[in-house]
Enzyme design. Structure first.
Site, PDB file in Angstrom:
ATOM      1  N   HIS A  32      66.093  27.848  12.185  1.00 10.96           N
ATOM      2  CA  HIS A  32      66.630  27.981  13.543  1.00 10.96           C
ATOM      3  C   HIS A  32      66.950  26.588  14.073  1.00 10.96           C
ATOM      4  CE1 HIS A  32      64.657  32.108  14.648  1.00 10.96           C
ATOM      5  NE2 HIS A  32      65.927  32.261  14.333  1.00 10.96           N
ATOM      6  N   CYS A  70      59.464  27.862  20.209  1.00 16.27           N
ATOM      7  CA  CYS A  70      59.555  29.241  19.734  1.00 16.27           C
ATOM      8  C   CYS A  70      58.743  30.199  20.594  1.00 16.27           C
ATOM      9  CB  CYS A  70      59.072  29.329  18.291  1.00 16.27           C
ATOM     10  SG  CYS A  70      60.167  28.555  17.083  1.00 16.27           S
TER      11      CYS A  70
END
Length: 290
Positions: A183, A279
């Site tokens: 990511h 996250c």
């Protein structure tokens, strides 16, 4: 519907949505139950649940002192729901709900959609067949009014163009080439003064050229591999404070020189699943929380 009335209703929805700043999800059901990224290798069943809860609580306490927090209910059988950055992308009261690449996470989509809807966010349409993993791969840069969009592992290379259409912000697509940094938020962090903290080896050459074209050298904070593997870039900035899992002395010095105060909040249990501070949070106003 009368256009004026619709505008007033949309304005009211945006005001309600903007009340909270960060979305979190308690790690009641967190664990490594499957493998969908390299960090999860050999970690199934090895999570210390008590330590994970303590680490999450520590991050929550730090953030609660400087930001409004909202919470979505954790659901059994969805161990990665704790990583709310992947719920979607939120900007100015509009939410794009994620379309997860991994089948294991797709049941989260409906739950996050329901939460956004209940909180009054306007939910933008998104194609069913285009993978997009929210603020894990789309990072607003308010200093430049652009959105950095990662692709290559989890989100489609079509995502940047679609995001630009929805929000009418310039987007810059960045291709990720190292599977450990699956990511964008694992290796890239835009800061409100225009600085960029990032790990160059996570990107292809065209993406590095794009970064250099946008950010001058004095605003580019390149982190070492050690800091990158400690998820230093997976950070949350609030009013000049940067919360992150780990930070070398060299990086602390660089961040301090740029006017930021790095605050280490260890999140080792969550690294087993490939996540850290960023996250575990979703910024609900889509940019700096100052």
């Amino acid at each position: 519907m009368n256009l004026h009335i619709k505008t007033l209703e949309n304005d009211a929805r945006r005001r309600r949505a903007a009340h909270a700043s960060i979305l979190m999800c308690a790690p009641h059901h967190f664990g490594v139950d499957y493998i969908i990224n390299p960090w999860m290798e050999n970690q199934i069943g090895r999570t210390d649940v008590s330590r994970a809860r303590d680490q999450w609580d520590n991050l929550r306490r730090h953030l609660s002192g400087c930001a409004n927090l909202a919470f979505v209910t954790a659901e059994s059988g969805l161990p990665d729901m704790v990583f709310t950055a992947n719920a979607g992308l939120v900007l100015d009261g509009v939410a794009v709900v994620s379309r997860f690449h991994a089948k294991e996470r797709r049941p989260e989509e409906g739950l996050f959609r329901q939460w956004f809807d209940r909180q009054g966010f306007e939910i933008a349409a998104w194609p069913e067949d285009v993978a997009f993993e929210g603020a894990g791969d789309a990072l607003p840069d308010r200093a430049r009014r652009l959105i950095w969009c990662g692709h290559g592992w989890r989100s489609s290379d079509l995502a940047p163009r679609l995001i630009e259409t929805i929000f009418d912000w310039r987007t810059v697509g960045l291709k990720l080439v190292d599977p450990r940094f699956y990511h964008l938020d694992t290796c890239f962090c835009p800061l409100p003064d225009g600085s960029l903290m990032y790990y160059p080896a996570a990107f292809d050459e065209a993406s590095l050229a794009a970064i250099r074209a946008v950010a001058p050298a004095e605003k580019r904070i390149e982190v070492s591999e050690t800091d990158a593997l400690g998820f230093a870039c997976n950070a949350v900035e609030v009013s000049g404070r940067i919360f992150l899992n780990a930070c070398s002395d060299a990086l602390k010095t660089r961040l301090a020189a740029a006017g930021f105060a790095p605050i280490v909040t260890p999140l080792s249990e969550f690294l087993k699943a490939g996540g850290a501070a960023k996250c575990l949070t979703l910024e609900l106003n889509g940019g700096a929380l100052s």
